[in-house]
Design an enzyme around this catalytic site. Structure first.
Site, mmCIF file in Angstrom:
data_model
loop_
_atom_site.group_PDB
_atom_site.id
_atom_site.type_symbol
_atom_site.label_atom_id
_atom_site.label_comp_id
_atom_site.label_asym_id
_atom_site.label_seq_id
_atom_site.Cartn_x
_atom_site.Cartn_y
_atom_site.Cartn_z
ATOM 1 C CE1 TYR A 114 49.561 38.935 27.584
ATOM 2 C CE2 TYR A 114 50.903 37.165 28.484
ATOM 3 C CZ TYR A 114 49.975 37.610 27.570
ATOM 4 O OH TYR A 114 49.438 36.748 26.653
ATOM 5 C CB SER A 118 48.433 33.912 28.884
ATOM 6 O OG SER A 118 49.808 33.611 28.694
#
Length: 286
Positions: free
Chosen positions: A157, A144
């Site tokens: 995350y 990501s």
């Protein structure tokens, strides 16, 4: 990896029942590949598999949690027995939760790391011996842009996705010499259940209405895989901004992030309010 070369190849997708994983399953199926799907959500997994089979696609499924190493290894073995040795692994299972410094939610962070990072590691471990033996294969991990520089309220995350990209980076050179391609995908905002839940936690649309559709994301990934690219990133303007941010001194980066994230409701919550308002709710796979 041209469309012709995908025909008859065995593709394995973790987190394949929704989001980017689901669209990649459909995209590979459209190229004539044999598709293996692993997801812990059986309710979504089986209908997708049945739809693929009705369209003439050779398909195999296994309901498994990528955090469970032995269970995942068994699931991969079952799919390989049904489809043949895995030619391409797409490790796309992932979750996200938000937290504030008032409540770091360590148990939640541990789960994020287990799913996003260790789930990727376990999937690679399960397919790699066969690839090494055949001196052929393609490993794809979904990182990501949040893993390039950490973003506020998503420390778990960001850290897990940074770990994914560093792990794949470390493997890539050695595996290239053994005939195996490694690709790291850096998506920006993509219209998936994951983004919907993140927006709910943050109290505003993180993408400002500019998220890629999951179909467009899958198309971009497929195009990069066919060229055996080491990195695939999208959308390009956001990726350039993220890369530029790597040159920012920490104090300036903090100021920019503080300004951007001040519009989100979570920025004004203390730990108790964040928990009460659902800022730490578990999210579905990407």
């Amino acid at each position: 990896m041209s469309s012709k070369r995908l025909a008859g190849r065995s593709i394995l997708v973790t987190g394949g029942a929704s989001g980017i994983g689901r669209e990649l399953c459909l995209a590979f199926a459209g190229q004539g590949a044999r598709v293996g799907l692993i997801d812990r959500d059986r309710a979504k997994l089986e209908p997708l598999a049945e739809a693929l089979r009705r369209s003439g696609v050779t398909c195999a499924t296994a309901a498994a949690d990528v955090r469970e190493r032995e269970r995942l290894r068994g699931a991969v073995g079952d799919i390989a027995a049904a489809l043949g040795p895995i030619d391409v692994l797409i490790a796309s299972a992932g979750i996200c939760r938000a937290s504030t410094v008032d409540d770091l939610r360590i148990a939640h962070l541990e789960e994020i790391v287990q799913v996003n990072f260790l789930g990727t590691v376990y999937a690679i471990e399960a397919v790699l011996p066969s690839m090494l033996e055949r001196r052929s294969g393609h490993i794809v991990g979904i990182s990501s842009m949040a893993g390039v520089r950490g973003i506020p309220f998503e420390p778990g995350y960001s850290a897990s996705k940074a770990a994914v990209s560093a792990y794949l980076e470390s493997l890539r050179c050695e595996l290239r010499q053994r005939g195996i391609t490694v690709t790291t995908v850096f998506p920006g905002y993509v219209q998936t259940p994951l983004l919907d839940e993140i927006n709910g936690m943050m109290g505003a649309d993180m993408s400002a209405g500019k998220a890629f559709t999951s179909t467009a994301a899958a198309e971009r990934i497929m195009a990069g895989l066919k060229r055996k690219r080491s990195y695939i990133s999208f959308p390009t303007p956001l990726w350039l901004s993220v890369r530029l941010s790597q040159l920012m001194p920490p104090r300036f980066y903090d100021r920019v992030m503080g300004r951007i994230f001040s519009r989100f409701a979570i920025s004004s919550l203390d730990g108790r309010a964040a928990s009460r308002d659902g800022a730490n709710v578990a999210l579905p796979a990407e």
